[in-house]
Design an enzyme around this catalytic site. Sequence first.
Site, PDB file in Angstrom:
ATOM      1  N   ASP A 189      -5.532   2.869   1.513  1.00 29.23           N
ATOM      2  CA  ASP A 189      -6.366   1.869   2.181  1.00 29.23           C
ATOM      3  C   ASP A 189      -6.636   2.222   3.637  1.00 29.23           C
ATOM      4  OD1 ASP A 189      -6.365   0.437  -0.146  1.00 29.23           O
ATOM      5  OD2 ASP A 189      -5.501  -1.384   0.712  1.00 29.23           O
ATOM      6  N   ARG A 238     -11.799  -0.070  -7.314  1.00 27.56           N
ATOM      7  CA  ARG A 238     -11.650   0.474  -5.955  1.00 27.56           C
ATOM      8  C   ARG A 238     -11.302   1.952  -5.977  1.00 27.56           C
ATOM      9  NH1 ARG A 238      -8.629  -4.296  -2.385  1.00 27.56           N
ATOM     10  NH2 ARG A 238      -9.957  -6.010  -3.135  1.00 27.56           N
ATOM     11  N   ASP A 282       0.833  -1.209   0.000  1.00 32.05           N
ATOM     12  CA  ASP A 282       0.000   0.000   0.000  1.00 32.05           C
ATOM     13  C   ASP A 282       0.865   1.256   0.000  1.00 32.05           C
ATOM     14  OD1 ASP A 282      -2.232  -1.609   0.147  1.00 32.05           O
ATOM     15  OD2 ASP A 282      -2.430  -1.415   2.325  1.00 32.05           O
TER      16      ASP A 282
END
Length: 367
Positions: A194, A243, A161
Site C-alpha cells: 500500500d 486491488r 499491511d
Amino acid sequence: MKRSFALRFHALLALMAVAVATGVVLSTPEASAAAGSATGYATQNGGTTGGAGGQTVRATTGTAIHAALCDRASDDTPVIIEVEGTINHGNTEKVSGDSCNTAAGVIELKQISNVSIIGVGNGAVFDQLGIHIREASNIIIQNVTVRNVKKSGSPTSNGGDAIGMESDVRNVWVDHVTLEASGGESEGFDGLFDMKNNTQYVTLSYSILRNSGRGGLVGSSESDRSNGFVTYHHNLYENIDSRTPLLRGGTAHIYNNHYVDLHESGINSRAGASARVDNNYFQDSKDVLGTFYTDEAGYWQVNDNVFDNVTWSSPGEDTNPAGPDPQSTTTVSIPYSYSLDDASCVPDVVSETAGANTGLRESDGTC
C-alpha cells in the site's frame, strides 16, 4: 521452448566482527548495495540506491534491524542491513537513538533515508510483522518474505499491511519479495503493498503477492491523489479478491505481470489515475482492468496483453470494465528505458524468477 535466465547474486561479506545480544553482526565498512540496480519509476527523481556505500550489518531479529538504524551517525547515513531468520513480535522491540524513530511490533523505517534491507543466507521471513515506511526516502527491500500481517485479531502490526508506505515517501525499490496473507479483511488482513499520502517513485519487481483480499492501493481515498509514478513488473498476483492495484490518481506502469485467480477485480484505475498496461498475462480471473466501485473514472493505455479465460461484468453506475475488448482511453508516456517480454512468455518467466529465495533471477529477454 524452455527459457534460460540470467542470474544476479548479491555479494555477501563473510567477515563478521562483533556479535551482540540483539542479533547484530557488523562487517567491514566497505559494502555492496542490493544485487542489481533499481528499475522503473524508482530510477527517476535522482534514483534509488538504498544503503550503497554504507556499512553492512547482519541482523537476525527485528530489534537488531532497529539497532542498525539507530546506531548510524545520522538519519541519512547509508546502511545495508542483511537479514536472516524469522523476524516476529517476540524479537522486535523499539530502539531509541538520534538517527531513528522505531516502534515495537513493526519494522519501522520512519524519518530516515539511504537504507537497504536484504534477505540473505537461508532467507528472511517477517512473520505476522509488517514493514512500515513513513517520511522516508531511498529505501531498498529485497529477497524477503512478509506473511500474515493482521490489523485485527492477535498479534496486529502495521495496520494489516505487509509493506505500507505513507506521508512524503520517495524512491522505494521492492524487489524479489514474497508478500502473502491467509485471507481477507474478515480474517483480519488488509493490503499487501500500500501507498498513500504523497508516496512517489516506487517500483515493485519480480515479486509474489498472493492469498489476500487486497493486493494493494495507491491512494487511501478518492481525495488522496498525491501519490503515483509507480512501476509494477514481472510480479505474480495469485488468489486475490481485488486491488492489483487500486489506483486513485497518479500514474502507474504495469508490465509483464502474471495475474491468476482474481476473484472480484484487478487493476482498478479510478479518480483520475492513468495506467499503462503492457504485455501482461491475465488468467482465470474476473474484471481484470477498469474502473470499479466508484463513478470517478480512471484511464488506461493497453498494449499486447493476453486475456485467458477472463470474464467481464456488464457496465453499471459504479462499474466500468475495460473488456471484453479492452481499448486504450489515454496515452501514458514512460520516461525510463525498459524491455518487454512477449505476453505469452510471462507465465513461464514469472514462475522462474518472482519471489524471495529464487536466486534473484531476472528475465534474459528470450522465450
